[in-house]
Design an enzyme around this catalytic site. Structure first.
Site, short mmCIF file in Angstrom:
data_model
loop_
_atom_site.label_atom_id
_atom_site.label_comp_id
_atom_site.label_asym_id
_atom_site.label_seq_id
_atom_site.Cartn_x
_atom_site.Cartn_y
_atom_site.Cartn_z
N TYR A 110 3.45 -67.62 25.44
CA TYR A 110 3.42 -67.95 26.86
C TYR A 110 2.21 -68.85 27.15
CZ TYR A 110 6.87 -64.22 27.24
OH TYR A 110 7.99 -63.44 27.09
N ASN A 133 15.13 -68.02 33.33
CA ASN A 133 15.89 -69.08 32.67
C ASN A 133 17.38 -68.81 32.87
OD1 ASN A 133 17.13 -70.83 30.86
ND2 ASN A 133 16.27 -69.86 29.04
N CYS A 141 14.53 -69.30 25.43
CA CYS A 141 13.36 -68.54 25.88
C CYS A 141 13.08 -67.35 24.96
CB CYS A 141 13.54 -68.09 27.32
SG CYS A 141 15.06 -67.19 27.64
N GLU A 168 17.70 -66.46 13.51
CA GLU A 168 17.11 -67.78 13.27
C GLU A 168 16.20 -67.81 12.05
OE1 GLU A 168 15.39 -69.51 16.78
OE2 GLU A 168 17.25 -69.31 17.90
#
Length: 174
Positions: A110, A133, A141, A168
């Site tokens: 952040y 978002n 995000c 990921e």
């Protein structure tokens, strides 16, 4: 509210993080909701802020659903579907645009995003921009962590955030 009402089409999609509600206008994907969200409230909000809502399909919606399936299959690392930014503005929009710069498999904090948004003291506002978002996953995000490396919150739930990050990083296959 947008100056000219537009129609919103939506559909539900199964995913490894649960059922997703994906909504699009002729401008692009406008909202992605997780199963933990009240879909009736989401649809009512879209109806009030953008225009008439109907279950169905559109080119933008079809593209978004296809790209989400490719992402969950490990065949897509970036999204190219157009985004309708009608539900965001100002600093939040600036932060949300920066989220797509975080590479697949990488994370940011952040605080780093606040610096990138040219407002280093706005760490909490960055957290708010991530929480609000309208198009999570597509606008990633989930790649934003606290400065201590912990996950922080996520609109889809911390388990969903963890699953997306593991996907990921090659730790999951579906």
């Amino acid at each position: 509210m947008a100056s000219t009402p537009r129609s919103v089409t939506y559909r539900y999609v199964d995913s490894p993080v649960g059922e997703l509600l994906v909504a699009a206008t002729e401008w692009g994907v406008v909202y992605l909701a997780f199963a933990c969200e009240d879909s009736a409230k989401v649809l009512a909000r879209l109806n009030g802020k953008i225009g008439p809502v109907s279950k169905g399909t559109s080119p933008g919606l079809t593209l978004a659903v296809t790209q989400l399936a490719e992402y969950f299959a490990g065949a897509r690392r970036t999204f190219s579907v157009p985004i309708d930014e009608s539900l965001t503005s100002g600093f939040r929009q600036r932060v949300q645009r920066l989220l797509s710069d975080i590479p697949y498999g990488a994370t940011s904090t952040y605080a780093q995003l606040a610096d990138a948004a040219a407002n280093p003291k706005a760490v909490r506002a960055v957290g708010s921009a991530c929480a609000r978002n309208p198009v999570p996953i597509i606008v990633p995000c989930h790649r934003v962590l606290r400065s201590d490396g912990s996950l922080g919150g996520y609109r889809g739930g911390v388990a969903a955030k963890e699953l997306l990050l593991r996907l990921e990083n090659g730790a999951l296959e579906f």
